[in-house]
Write an enzyme that holds these catalytic residues in place. Structure first.
Site, PDB file in Angstrom:
ATOM      1  N   LYS A  90       0.800  -1.222   0.000  1.00  0.00           N
ATOM      2  CA  LYS A  90       0.000   0.000   0.000  1.00  0.00           C
ATOM      3  C   LYS A  90       0.834   1.275   0.000  1.00  0.00           C
ATOM      4  CE  LYS A  90      -4.491  -1.441   1.578  1.00  0.00           C
ATOM      5  NZ  LYS A  90      -4.353  -2.860   2.004  1.00  0.00           N
ATOM      6  N   GLU A 112      -9.655   7.151   3.519  1.00  0.00           N
ATOM      7  CA  GLU A 112     -10.557   6.240   4.220  1.00  0.00           C
ATOM      8  C   GLU A 112      -9.732   5.014   4.581  1.00  0.00           C
ATOM      9  OE1 GLU A 112     -10.125   6.066   0.988  1.00  0.00           O
ATOM     10  OE2 GLU A 112      -9.781   3.896   0.852  1.00  0.00           O
ATOM     11  N   SER A 378       1.423  -9.907  -0.699  1.00  0.00           N
ATOM     12  CA  SER A 378       1.125  -8.472  -0.635  1.00  0.00           C
ATOM     13  C   SER A 378       1.526  -7.832   0.683  1.00  0.00           C
ATOM     14  CB  SER A 378      -0.369  -8.246  -0.883  1.00  0.00           C
ATOM     15  OG  SER A 378      -1.151  -9.050  -0.005  1.00  0.00           O
TER      16      SER A 378
END
Ligand SMILES: *Cc1c(COP(=O)(O)O)cnc(C)c1O
Length: 394
Positions: A90, A112, A378
């Site tokens: 991310k 968010e 990930s």
């Protein structure tokens, strides 16, 4: 030639677009007009590239998993996004969008977050670049993910608990959109996945495409050819998968396999298997598959993994599924847990629960011994230890 990339109108096939309220039109339009030229600008690329290398720790290794390969009878490489700063992919996106916001003259960032991973990545990027940061998070999630709330606050962000609706990700997203409507001049909204109105899905995919760019170079080094037979990744909104497949979208030699969260079972009523169950609809500004009831109300998804329980899916992935370019496989909670324990025991890598869903497709595919498989891990499993320990004691 047919392409699976975005078209000039912001669609992947019939999916995507920008279905937004009038009041957001200016913000989204300004972004659309500017994002490509900023992303391609030399000084942006230099600064982003330098931070990816020295701050995030890229390139992330492409690791040949010898024992896992032996177990499944093919050659498996793991793309190690778990080794990035803040523990997942991310940060690639949050950092890129924060830099872009700065170049657009914005001083205030909103985001968010569901489980808090995107919130932490955004708060990290804002601390680094000296930007004000406000993170909207459902009150339920604030209570469930306390450590991430504390991290965000330590990083200098303000976390706003959202008390509308089910008090989870979907409600936090609505609140962030409301904030953006009220502060269009100084505020930039960093979306955490390949979702939302055009240009967000394409922009996030481009920022994550560093993953497949590195895979190409690293595979060439390891195997003497720059493409695998299979690419495998998990899909929540779709950003780590988009990054993994970006440079191979139109390469028919490469099979794409996406793992979505089956929860307790696709037909159990407690699932996040959007592709298997979703109908075409609109969610957060994009036309895509959505888990909804007969009245078109969005239903609350469930998965053991907080990062995968999104009731929609990125429009790129909706199109890949609809056109059968990608095979989408639902992996249930128990199958993901089993895959996590296997990887931990035979490779010494504790994966994030989301990544465990990608690992959970390995036993469902018939590989040939010579097949080269690249699977993206990930994120790392630190944040999921409570769940893993509970499963271990059962
Ligand atoms: C958020 C998250 C995901 C799911 O998001 P995508 O946008 O689908 O990649 C997957 N893995 C990890 C580790 C995450 O934190």
């Amino acid at each position: 030639m047919r392409t699976y990339q975005i078209d000039e109108n912001g669609y992947y096939g019939e999916f995507g677009g920008a279905y937004i309220p009038e009041i957001l039109h200016r913000c989204v339009e300004t972004l659309r007009e500017n994002y490509l030229s900023i992303l391609e600008d030399d000084s942006f690329r230099r600064e982003y590239g330098r931070l990816l290398k020295d701050y995030v720790g890229r390139p992330s290794p492409l690791y040949f998993a010898r024992r896992l390969s032996g177990h499944y009878g093919c050659k498996i490489y793991l793309k190690r996004e778990d080794l990035n700063h803040t523990g997942a992919h991310k940060i690639n996106n949050a950092l890129g969008q924060a830099l872009l916001a700065q170049r657009m003259g914005k001083t205030r960032i909103i985001a968010e977050t569901g489980a808090g991973q995107h919130g932490v990545a955004t708060a990290t990027a804002c601390a680094l670049l000296g930007l004000e940061c406000v993170v909207y998070m459902g009150k339920t999630d604030v209570e469930r993910q306390h450590i991430n709330v504390q991290k965000m606050e330590m990083l200098g962000a303000r976390v706003v608990p959202v008390t509308s609706g089910n008090m989870t990700l979907k409600d936090a997203t609505n609140e962030a959109i409301r904030d953006w409507c009220c502060h269009p001049a100084d505020t930039y909204y960093i979306i955490g996945s390949t979702v939302g109105p055009h240009p967000y899905p394409d922009m996030v995919a481009k920022l994550q495409s560093i993953i497949s760019k590195e895979i190409r170079e690293q595979l060439k080094e390891h195997e003497g050819r720059d493409y695998p037979d299979y690419l495998i990744a998990c899909v929540g909104g779709g950003s780590n998968a988009a990054g993994t497949i970006y440079h191979y979208l139109d390469d028919s030699r490469v099979k794409i396999v996406l793992a979505e969260a089956g929860g307790l079972g696709v037909l159990s009523g407690k699932t996040a298997a959007t592709i298997q169950l979703g109908k075409k609809g609109i969610i957060h500004g994009a036309r895509t598959y959505v888990i909804q009831n007969e009245d078109g109300q969005i239903e609350e998804p469930y998965s053991i993994s907080a990062g995968l329980d999104y009731p929609g899916i990125g429009p790129m992935h909706a199109n890949l599924a609809a056109t059968h370019r990608a095979q989408v496989i639902a992996v249930n909670d128990d199958e993901a847990l089993e895959a996590a324990f296997l990887l931990t025991r035979i490779e010494g890598i504790i994966p994030a629960l989301e990544s465990s869903h990608a690992l959970g497709v390995l036993p469902k595919i018939q590989f040939r011994p010579e097949d080269i498989v690249v699977l993206t891990v990930s994120g790392r499993g630190d944040k999921d230890m409570e769940t893993y320990i509970k499963a271990m004691n059962q």
